[in-house]
Each structure stands twice: as structure tokens, then as C-alpha cells.
Design a protein around this motif. Structure first.
Motif, PDB file in Angstrom:
ATOM      1  N   ALA A 183       0.837  -1.201   0.000  1.00 57.59           N
ATOM      2  CA  ALA A 183       0.000   0.000   0.000  1.00 57.59           C
ATOM      3  C   ALA A 183       0.870   1.248   0.000  1.00 57.59           C
ATOM      4  CB  ALA A 183      -0.928  -0.016   1.206  1.00 57.59           C
ATOM      5  N   SER A 184       1.889   1.264   0.851  1.00 60.66           N
ATOM      6  CA  SER A 184       2.693   2.487   0.895  1.00 60.66           C
ATOM      7  C   SER A 184       3.563   2.609  -0.345  1.00 60.66           C
ATOM      8  CB  SER A 184       3.496   2.573   2.199  1.00 60.66           C
ATOM      9  OG  SER A 184       4.634   1.779   2.143  1.00 60.66           O
ATOM     10  N   ALA A 185       4.070   1.481  -0.879  1.00 58.93           N
ATOM     11  CA  ALA A 185       4.860   1.556  -2.113  1.00 58.93           C
ATOM     12  C   ALA A 185       4.009   2.078  -3.269  1.00 58.93           C
ATOM     13  CB  ALA A 185       5.445   0.188  -2.454  1.00 58.93           C
ATOM     14  N   ALA A 186       2.737   1.641  -3.313  1.00 60.03           N
ATOM     15  CA  ALA A 186       1.853   2.081  -4.399  1.00 60.03           C
ATOM     16  C   ALA A 186       1.510   3.553  -4.241  1.00 60.03           C
ATOM     17  CB  ALA A 186       0.582   1.241  -4.417  1.00 60.03           C
ATOM     18  N   GLU A 463      -6.453  -1.720  12.219  1.00 58.80           N
ATOM     19  CA  GLU A 463      -7.418  -2.654  12.798  1.00 58.80           C
ATOM     20  C   GLU A 463      -7.486  -3.887  11.892  1.00 58.80           C
ATOM     21  OE1 GLU A 463      -8.271   0.492  11.949  1.00 58.80           O
ATOM     22  OE2 GLU A 463      -8.439   1.531  13.876  1.00 58.80           O
ATOM     23  N   ALA A 464      -7.424  -5.061  12.474  1.00 58.18           N
ATOM     24  CA  ALA A 464      -7.466  -6.334  11.721  1.00 58.18           C
ATOM     25  C   ALA A 464      -6.390  -6.371  10.629  1.00 58.18           C
ATOM     26  CB  ALA A 464      -8.856  -6.556  11.111  1.00 58.18           C
ATOM     27  N   GLY A 465      -5.287  -5.662  10.879  1.00 58.75           N
ATOM     28  CA  GLY A 465      -4.193  -5.691   9.913  1.00 58.75           C
ATOM     29  C   GLY A 465      -4.469  -4.892   8.656  1.00 58.75           C
ATOM     30  N   LEU A 466      -5.541  -4.087   8.653  1.00 59.56           N
ATOM     31  CA  LEU A 466      -5.893  -3.322   7.458  1.00 59.56           C
ATOM     32  C   LEU A 466      -5.449  -1.871   7.579  1.00 59.56           C
ATOM     33  CD1 LEU A 466      -9.515  -4.671   7.004  1.00 59.56           C
ATOM     34  CD2 LEU A 466      -7.533  -5.220   5.573  1.00 59.56           C
ATOM     35  N   PHE A 467      -5.096  -1.304   6.431  1.00 61.55           N
ATOM     36  CA  PHE A 467      -4.696   0.098   6.370  1.00 61.55           C
ATOM     37  C   PHE A 467      -5.405   0.767   5.205  1.00 61.55           C
ATOM     38  CE2 PHE A 467      -1.406  -2.062   8.605  1.00 61.55           C
ATOM     39  CZ  PHE A 467      -1.040  -1.180   9.623  1.00 61.55           C
ATOM     40  N   LEU A 468      -5.386   2.104   5.225  1.00 61.99           N
ATOM     41  CA  LEU A 468      -5.968   2.896   4.143  1.00 61.99           C
ATOM     42  C   LEU A 468      -7.450   2.541   3.947  1.00 61.99           C
ATOM     43  CD1 LEU A 468      -2.852   2.620   1.834  1.00 61.99           C
ATOM     44  CD2 LEU A 468      -3.450   4.533   3.322  1.00 61.99           C
ATOM     45  N   HIS A 469      -7.944   2.524   2.698  1.00 59.79           N
ATOM     46  CA  HIS A 469      -9.378   2.288   2.479  1.00 59.79           C
ATOM     47  C   HIS A 469      -9.560   1.656   1.110  1.00 59.79           C
ATOM     48  CE1 HIS A 469      -8.432   6.390   0.989  1.00 59.79           C
ATOM     49  NE2 HIS A 469      -9.108   5.974  -0.055  1.00 59.79           N
ATOM     50  N   GLY A 470     -10.800   1.488   0.700  1.00 59.36           N
ATOM     51  CA  GLY A 470     -11.058   0.969  -0.640  1.00 59.36           C
ATOM     52  C   GLY A 470     -11.435  -0.497  -0.685  1.00 59.36           C
TER      53      GLY A 470
END
Ligand SMILES: [Zn+2]
Length: 546
Positions: A183-186, A463-470
Motif C-alpha cells: 500500500a505504501s509503495a503504491a 485494525e485487523a491488519g488493514l490500512f488505508l481504504h477501498g
């Protein structure tokens, strides 16, 4: 020596396609895989290898999916034609990415389509020809010459689906396990699909064709009967603050332990604590909010074929001003006076060119609105809490919660640092909404003014290992779909429209969603039309009408 006749020698159609996909993912796309290793998110040693492996698997999956889809038009042995063509095309496209750093996107494909034969001939050189010969033509000849083993259509289809599912499954697991790093690389544009040959060209061509088709669609008119229901002593002014990535869980007004919303609280408005977004990404939520469709009815294609809330308000004779510091109006603002501030270099608001704090939207707003005598809708499109570089969204004075993550590489910060940075963005957005209210209040000597703030979707912060959105809505956690919704009205507005403030406060107890925004905007502006659905207007029960 001879082999028994009944032992099949050679490859099945699927094996040939799999080998072709593996070659294309590995050799012509070495540069595309290399970008994963070069990203700061990759780290070192085994971690870097796992990161690049996920990238390679992704490229393999995409290539295989394209080959299998195209394979529908190349039955049986003619799959050889497809594989040979794909091998040569991948080699030719990859030459430009490998040696010239060319990225193939819609613009690039447009350029290619407009290139003359003479210009194309000028590109040809010995290195290009040698590259295409070794990387493309030799494997293409091998694919052409390999004996094929016939397989029944049913068995071939089933095994193709099973192979794609297996490859995609391994890819999803590998990528999901390292999701924050991808996610951060993208987001930092370390990695781009535009280097993946030759699917980049194909995908861009398809996107281009779709965009072309879309630009030729004439939107069906909405609210042809729209008009101002009645006039009051002053023109109406509604400022719709369209937020970005603000999640309700982190709002002080919503019971969050940190006081992240002091300005909205002090302004004394109406906070709808229980509000659901239409989508989990800007590209869905923004068109949905303005579409007049409910979340259940909404589809992006139908929305594109129809006019929007902005058109209805414009048709009713009101002025619409849209000022953008985010990612544009997602094709909903054709009839607005549109001002794009995203590329501003104004040093007062922009620490770096094109990265401006949201208060830039308020700079010069008052004189712009004061010159107007008609009812007016202003849309301020915030950059809000857009990640992963949360720390870039607010001025230093708003770093109330620290230490705040100072990186756009999410994996380099602790969850606490991430939350601090995010909470600072909420605090700053609250300040921007508060300042908007101050301006609307100042102008209430001339207008019956009101402010409505809503965020487009929320955000996951680990939360639950998730970041950002979408995430797809069906599986998205509440952090991504529970959004703030807040309304404020000036005293002159209440007096002139004779709305019941006690009744308005009671409306905040009802669960709401983005479905309510369209009707509420029409309600604030007292626009009469078949487009207006009173049951969805947040304050309809409190509006006595004349
Ligand atoms: Zn968004």
C-alpha cells in the motif's frame, strides 16, 4: 528408439499459455519486478525477496488472466498464434520500459496511436531489434514449433479456471500478508502497473476506449422541473464541505476519547453520529453522493449516464461554485464554476507545490461569494485525512498528538504514531470546518447561510491488519464506512426559514447515510423538483414551508 504412439508428447494448450505467462512475467518484465526491490518499502534480505515475489506473482496473475481472456478468441491450436504474438509484443513494449524508462498509460497509448510510420521507424535501432529478437522472437518460434496435445474443451476450460484460481490465490495470500508495504509503495508511486508489459498497453487501450465511449455519452437530464420553491428576504448560501478519508470513530463529537473536534463543538451545530458512507473510495462515494441514487441503487455506469445534484441546483437558478484541493469532482460538476487549487504553489498554504493544506480553499472565498445575489451552493472539496502521508495534511501548529508518524511508509511507524498523525488531520479538518462556519456566519448579514460537512469514506489504521481504504463494501470494516456528518445554520437562516432548532437536534438521533445528502442540499436551498425526496432530507420534519 521410438516412443509408444499412445504417450502424448508436447504441451497442452494451458501448459503453453502458463509457460508464456511465466516467461513474460520473468524476462521482459524484469524491470517491472525490479521496481519492487528498489522501493524503500522492500527492506532487505528475505523480506525484500518476499516483497518482490509478491510483485512477480501479481504480474504473473495479470498476464495469465489477459492471456486466458484473449485465449477465448483463439481456440485449440490457434493459441500458438496468441502466445507468439504476446511474446513479441511483450519484448517490444518492455524495451522502452527497460532502456528508456517509458511508462505506458492512457496518454502514452494516445501518443502511440498518433505516431506516424516515419516517427516509428526512427525509433527502430539495432539494440531494439536485438532485444526483440532474443527476448521475443526466439521464444515465439519455440512456442510456434512445440507439438500440441489436444484436450477436450470441457477439460481445457476447467483446468484453465483452476490454474488461474490457484495462481491468483497464491498471489492474494502473498500480497495480503505484506499488504501495508505494498500500500505504501503504491501510494508513493514506487511501483507502477504502467511498466508491466504488454498488459500495460492493453489495459490502457481498453481504458482509453471506455473513456472515449464515456465522453460521447450524453447525460440524461435530471430535475428539468427544478426551481426555487419560494424566495426569502436574503439569498440562501449553503457551503457543502466535502471531506476526504475522515472516519467517525476518531471524532471527539462522536465520543472519541481525544477532543479532535473542538471547533465544530463550539460552533453548536447538528452532529449525526451514526452515518454510513456510500462507498469506501472517493471514486465511488463522490459520484454516489451527487447521483441522487441510494447506495443500493448506485452504479458508476448509470451515474455517468445521468446529470447530478450540481446540474439540478444549477437548473433551479442557483449559482454553484466548486473549489477543489483533492482529486477533482469525479465528473459530477459540469455546471459548476470549478476552481482547481490542487497544483497551487502558494507558499502560505502549500509546504510544497501541489501539496496544500485545506485552508487554501477559504482564501478569498468571502469576496467571491459576496458578489452574488442568487442562492448559492459552494462545494469545498477537502484533502482532509488522505493517507498514507497523514503528516503532510496539517500545519505544524496542529500537531497536537505526538509523536506523529512522519513517513508515508506505513510499515515504518508504530500504530500509535499512525493514530497520532491521523488524529492531527481530524483536528485540522475540524479547524477548517470551524473557519468555514465563521465565514458563513460573517456573511449571514447578506445571506441565509448554512454549512454541511460530510466525509466521503473512512480509513483503516491497522485494525485487523488493514490500512488505508477501498475494500469492497461487503467486507469493509466500519472504520472505512462510518463517516462524520455535521450541519450548522446561521441565526438569520433559522429566522428567515423558520426551521425548528429543537426538531433539528432530534433528527441527529436517527441513523443516516450518504443517501441523505442529495435531498438535504435541495432542502437547504428550498429547491422544488421531482428530484427532491422529502423522506431523505435530514431536516424536512423541521421545515414549516411557507
Ligand atoms: Zn476519498
Amino acid at each position: 528408439m521410438s516412443f509408444p504412439m499412445n504417450t502424448p508428447r508436447g504441451l497442452t494448450r494451458l501448459q503453453l499459455i502458463l509457460l508464456t505467462a511465466a516467461w513474460i512475467a520473468t524476462v521482459p518484465n524484469a524491470v517491472a519486478v525490479g521496481q519492487f526491490l528498489a522501493s524503500p518499502a522492500a527492506g532487505h534480505g528475505l523480506a525484500a525477496a518476499a516483497f518482490a515475489a509478491g510483485g512477480w506473482l501479481f504480474i504473473l496473475t495479470v498476464t495469465l488472466a489477459f492471456l486466458l481472456a484473449a485465449g477465448l478468441f483463439f481456440p485449440g491450436r490457434s493459441a500458438k498464434v496468441l502466445c507468439a504474438a504476446a511474446l513479441v509484443a511483450a519484448a517490444a513494449v518492455s524495451y522502452f520500459s527497460t532502456f528508456l524508462g517509458t511508462q505506458f498509460d492512457k496518454t502514452m497509448v494516445t501518443n502511440m496511436l498518433q505516431t506516424h510510420v516515419a516517427e516509428a521507424a526512427e525509433l527502430a535501432n539495432l539494440r531494439l531489434l536485438a532485444w526483440v529478437a532474443v527476448i521475443g522472437v526466439i521464444p515465439a518460434i519455440a512456442a510456434w514449433r512445440v507439438p500440441m496435445v489436444p484436450v477436450s474443451w470441457t477439460r481445457a476450460s476447467l483446468s484453465a479456471m483452476a490454474a488461474l484460481a490457484a495462481v491468483a490465490g497464491v498471489t492474494v495470500v502473498t500480497v495480503y500478508a505484506q499488504y501495508p508495504r505494498y500500500a505504501s509503495a503504491a501510494r508513493n508511486r514506487d511501483i507502477t502497473f504502467n511498466l508491466v508489459a504488454p498488459t500495460n498497453v492493453l489495459a490502457s487501450a481498453i481504458a482509453l476506449a471506455a473513456a472515449d465511449l464515456n465522453s460521447r455519452t450524453v447525460r440524461a437530464p435530471r430535475g428539468t422541473d427544478a426551481r426555487q420553491a419560494y424566495a426569502i428576504a436574503r439569498p440562501r448560501l449553503l457551503i457543502l464541505v466535502l471531506g476526504e478519508t475522515g472516519r467517525a470513530q476518531n471524532h471527539g463529537l462522536n465520543g472519541y476519547l481525544r477532543d479532535t473536534t473542538p471547533s465544530m463543538r463550539a460552533a453548536g451545530g447538528y452532529y449525526f453520529a451514526n452515518t454510513e458512507s456510500c462507498g469506501t473510495a472517493t471514486a465511488i462515494s463522490v459520484p454516489c453522493i451527487f447521483s441522487g441514487m441510494s447506495r443500493a441503487e448506485f452504479s458508476i455506469l448509470t451515474a455517468r449516464g445521468n446529470e447530478t445534484l450540481i446540474d439540478v441546483v444549477h437548473r433551479a437558478g442557483a449559482r454553484v461554485l466548486w473549489i477543489d484541493n483533492d482529486s477533482g469532482c469525479k465528473e459530477v460538476c459540469a455546471h459548476a464554476d470549478y476552481r482547481d487549487l490542487t497544483d497551487s504553489r502558494d507558499a502560505r498554504w502549500c509546504p510544497e507545490p501541489g501539496n496544500c493544506h485545506d485552508e487554501i480553499l477559504l482564501d478569498g472565498l468571502e469576496p467571491l461569494v459576496r458578489s452574488e445575489r442568487r442562492d448559492t451552493l459552494v462545494v469545498l472539496h477537502l484533502k482532509g485525512s488522505h493517507g498514507p502521508a497523514y503528516y503532510k495534511r496539517y500545519p505544524a501548529a496542529f500537531e497536537r498528538f505526538s509523536p506523529a508518524c512522519q513517513s508515508n511508509d506505513l510499515s515504518s511507524c508504530t500504530l500509535a504514531e499512525l493514530r497520532n498523525a491521523y488524529d492531527n488531520t481530524i483536528l485540522y479538518t475540524d479547524h477548517v470546518v470551524g473557519e468555514t462556519i465563521r465565514i458563513a456566519d460573517r456573511m449571514s448579514d447578506q445571506f441565509a447561510s448554512a454549512v454541511l460537512y460530510v466525509s466521503d469514506h473512512g480509513e483503516s489504521l491497522g485494525e485487523a491488519g488493514l490500512f488505508l481504504h477501498g475494500l469492497p463494501y461487503a467486507v469493509a470494516p466500519a472504520e472505512q464506512t462510518h463517516v462524520p456528518l455535521f450541519a450548522w445554520v446561521s441565526r438569520p437562516f433559522l429566522k428567515l426559514e423558520r426551521w425548528d432548532a429543537g426538531c433539528m437536534a432530534r433528527q441527529t438521533l436517527v441513523p443516516r447515510s450518504h443517501d441523505n445528502v442529495y435531498a438535504t442540499v435541495l432542502g437547504f436551498l428550498e429547491i422544488q423538483s421531482v428530484e427532491y425526496k422529502p423522506a431523505l432530507d435530514l431536516f424536512e420534519p423541521c421545515d414549516p414551508k411557507p
